[in-house]
Write an enzyme that holds these catalytic residues in place. Structure first.
Site, mmCIF file in Angstrom:
data_model
loop_
_atom_site.group_PDB
_atom_site.id
_atom_site.type_symbol
_atom_site.label_atom_id
_atom_site.label_comp_id
_atom_site.label_asym_id
_atom_site.label_seq_id
_atom_site.Cartn_x
_atom_site.Cartn_y
_atom_site.Cartn_z
ATOM 1 N N SER A 39 0.848 -1.161 -0.013
ATOM 2 C CA SER A 39 -0.164 0.025 -0.003
ATOM 3 C C SER A 39 0.772 1.218 0.068
ATOM 4 O O SER A 39 1.789 1.437 -0.796
ATOM 5 C CB SER A 39 -0.917 0.020 1.415
ATOM 6 O OG SER A 39 -2.197 0.622 0.944
ATOM 7 N N LYS A 82 4.170 1.805 -2.536
ATOM 8 C CA LYS A 82 4.421 3.137 -3.151
ATOM 9 C C LYS A 82 6.008 3.339 -2.906
ATOM 10 O O LYS A 82 7.022 3.586 -3.733
ATOM 11 C CB LYS A 82 3.652 4.237 -2.927
ATOM 12 C CG LYS A 82 2.160 3.984 -2.927
ATOM 13 C CD LYS A 82 1.356 5.398 -2.651
ATOM 14 C CE LYS A 82 -0.212 5.006 -1.849
ATOM 15 N NZ LYS A 82 -0.925 4.733 -2.793
ATOM 16 N N TRP A 86 -9.952 0.277 -5.128
ATOM 17 C CA TRP A 86 -9.373 1.694 -4.931
ATOM 18 C C TRP A 86 -7.966 1.714 -5.484
ATOM 19 O O TRP A 86 -7.808 2.726 -5.718
ATOM 20 C CB TRP A 86 -9.272 1.567 -3.312
ATOM 21 C CG TRP A 86 -9.000 2.977 -2.711
ATOM 22 C CD1 TRP A 86 -7.703 3.268 -1.707
ATOM 23 C CD2 TRP A 86 -9.550 4.387 -2.781
ATOM 24 N NE1 TRP A 86 -7.651 4.582 -1.594
ATOM 25 C CE2 TRP A 86 -8.938 5.292 -2.074
ATOM 26 C CE3 TRP A 86 -10.624 4.877 -3.482
ATOM 27 C CZ2 TRP A 86 -9.128 6.432 -2.102
ATOM 28 C CZ3 TRP A 86 -11.075 6.208 -3.277
ATOM 29 C CH2 TRP A 86 -10.347 6.910 -2.727
ATOM 30 N N HIS A 129 -7.604 -5.570 -0.153
ATOM 31 C CA HIS A 129 -6.274 -4.792 0.214
ATOM 32 C C HIS A 129 -5.533 -5.450 1.556
ATOM 33 O O HIS A 129 -6.087 -5.242 2.486
ATOM 34 C CB HIS A 129 -6.857 -3.504 0.465
ATOM 35 C CG HIS A 129 -5.608 -2.549 0.456
ATOM 36 N ND1 HIS A 129 -4.770 -2.250 -0.636
ATOM 37 C CD2 HIS A 129 -5.151 -1.615 1.567
ATOM 38 C CE1 HIS A 129 -3.929 -1.469 -0.199
ATOM 39 N NE2 HIS A 129 -4.246 -0.804 0.887
HETATM 40 C C1 GTR Z 1 -5.392 4.785 1.624
HETATM 41 C C2 GTR Z 1 -4.779 5.499 0.478
HETATM 42 C C3 GTR Z 1 -3.935 4.544 -0.464
HETATM 43 C C4 GTR Z 1 -3.171 3.540 0.357
HETATM 44 C C5 GTR Z 1 -3.702 3.196 1.792
HETATM 45 C C6 GTR Z 1 -2.601 2.216 2.650
HETATM 46 O O1 GTR Z 1 -6.074 5.367 2.690
HETATM 47 O O2 GTR Z 1 -5.583 6.226 -0.051
HETATM 48 O O3 GTR Z 1 -3.347 5.285 -1.444
HETATM 49 O O4 GTR Z 1 -2.030 3.880 0.497
HETATM 50 O O5 GTR Z 1 -4.247 4.080 2.566
HETATM 51 O O6 GTR Z 1 -1.597 2.866 2.728
HETATM 52 O O7 GTR Z 1 -3.315 1.462 3.320
#
Ligand code: GTR
Length: 401
Positions: free
Chosen positions: A242, A246, A333, A383
């Site tokens: 996540s 990145k 997402w 996720h």
């Molecule tokens: C979310 C964000 C994502 C992702 C995620 C995370 O809120 O919008 O880009 O990075 O968090 O890190 O779990």
């Protein structure tokens, strides 16, 4: 504030054209691998200037201290080591606490996975010997719980995301650092964390954000691992989930010492193409997390097609090293299709080096992993990081690391 529209309809993805990683900014084509390093430098600079921001190249000294070593932990499977890396800047210092597990039985230096964690090293395993952080930790302070006990109770809370025993059984080490040691994950005007080591009143549009700060911390961890005899620092895979996915991509892109790069559900600002505007968008991420990227990135909130780069070129920066992009079917997402198409669009750069890339632009079936030098899977579920993901990463590392 304008309403931010989030699109989940494939038919509403705007028509877009991606910048070509194999064409220099002045229009010359990259015709062979010899020309790639120069084009790579150009793309890297564009990402620093417009997306993540530029990290300082000097100015912090690092010292390290091993704070604990325990043999035969995890039922005899592992050596556990903890070290504090102290980074000293102009007027302040920062301590990064590294937790390292190594296979107890080793035949020389071991290859290793390195990744940041979200909420403290003690969350990655129930092992009672892991030191609990005393620094700012998300969720606890947010809930008004400041006491040490709440933190101790979160021991092992993220253990399903870290296949520690499996990693060790397969002959790899694992090193992790709590991301908040490097930069706490909230917008404080870049005063605390790594930014505080290099204080300045005149922040420019291309100054580094938090993701660049975390990535810089990963490189400092690699500096330390290079001094560890038990670790084969030329075979370190940087991995993250996540926002930390990145970060792993940017760390691997910016620092060619990382031998393999793994992005788990990294989404917008990670592996997913920004121009698709599917799921999380550049505008949404810059609004919700104003500290993650550089200020210049915000100028593209309403015109992503004007960005001189897109995220397939972030993957291309890793060429010729292996990279693995993982998506989850229900994680819309993060735009699984956009992550896949990004890996496809980076593939011509792999082919320049004679490696098979992803050819077909049809997303593979769920749970069917592709292990070409740019690897990809979309697994069942949401996720998260699961044992399926780790099984792929380990097989991929066996093949390419
Ligand atoms: C979310 C964000 C994502 C992702 C995620 C995370 O809120 O919008 O880009 O990075 O968090 O890190 O779990």
């Amino acid at each position: 504030m304008d309403e931010i529209v989030i699109n989940y309809d494939e038919s509403k993805v705007p028509h877009y054209e991606l910048p070509d990683p194999l064409i220099f900014e002045d229009g010359r084509p990259v015709t062979d691998a010899n020309a790639w390093p120069a084009r790579r430098a150009e793309i890297l600079s564009l990402f620093e200037q417009h997306v993540y921001g530029r990290a300082p190249t000097s100015g912090a000294a690092m010292t390290s201290e091993v704070t604990s070593v325990a043999e035969g932990v995890l039922g005899g499977l592992a050596t556990r080591k903890e070290a504090t890396l102290r980074l000293t800047g102009n007027s302040s210092h920062l301590d990064m606490h590294v937790l390292i597990y190594l296979p107890q039985v080793r035949n020389g230096a071991v290859p290793l996975f390195l990744g940041l964690n979200f909420a403290g090293n003690h969350t990655v395993h129930t092992d009672p010997g892991i030191t609990v952080p005393t620094s700012w930790v998300p969720n606890y302070t947010h809930l008004g719980i400041e006491d040490h006990r709440a933190r101790v109770e979160s021991r092992g809370a993220a253990s399903s995301r870290w296949a520690v025993e499996t990693i060790l059984q397969r002959g790899y080490g694992l090193a992790t650092i709590y991301c908040g040691d490097i930069d706490p994950d909230f917008d404080d005007g870049f005063k605390n964390g790594v930014h505080g080591l290099f204080p300045r009143d005149d922040r420019a549009g291309a100054d580094w954000g938090t993701i660049a700060g975390w990535a810089w911390g990963l490189s400092r961890a690699l500096d330390y691992l290079e001094t560890e005899d038990a670790v084969d620092a030329s075979h370190v895979a940087v991995m993250g989930h996540s926002r930390l996915g990145k970060t792993a991509l940017w760390a691997g892109a910016a620092d060619p010492r990382f031998a393999l790069v793994i992005s788990n559900d990294s989404g917008c600002g990670g592996a997913a193409l920004s121009r698709r505007e599917y799921g999380e968008t550049v505008k949404r991420i810059n609004t919700a997390f104003p500290h993650w990227f550089c200020t210049n990135f915000k100028t593209y909130n309403d015109c992503v097609s004007a960005l001189p780069v897109d995220q397939h070129e972030l993957i291309a920066l890793i060429v010729p090293r292996p990279v693995y992009i993982a998506s989850a079917a229900e994680d819309l997402w993060a735009d699984p299709r956009g992550e896949f198409l990004s890996a496809v669009a980076a593939s011509p750069v792999y082919r320049l080096y004679g490696f098979d890339g992803l050819i077909d632009d049809v997303v593979p079936e769920v749970d069917v992993a592709i292990h070409t030098r740019v690897g990809y899977h979309v697994r069942t579920g949401g996720h998260d990081v699961t044992s399926y993901d780790w099984a792929q990463y380990l097989d991929f590392a066996d093949k390419w690391l």
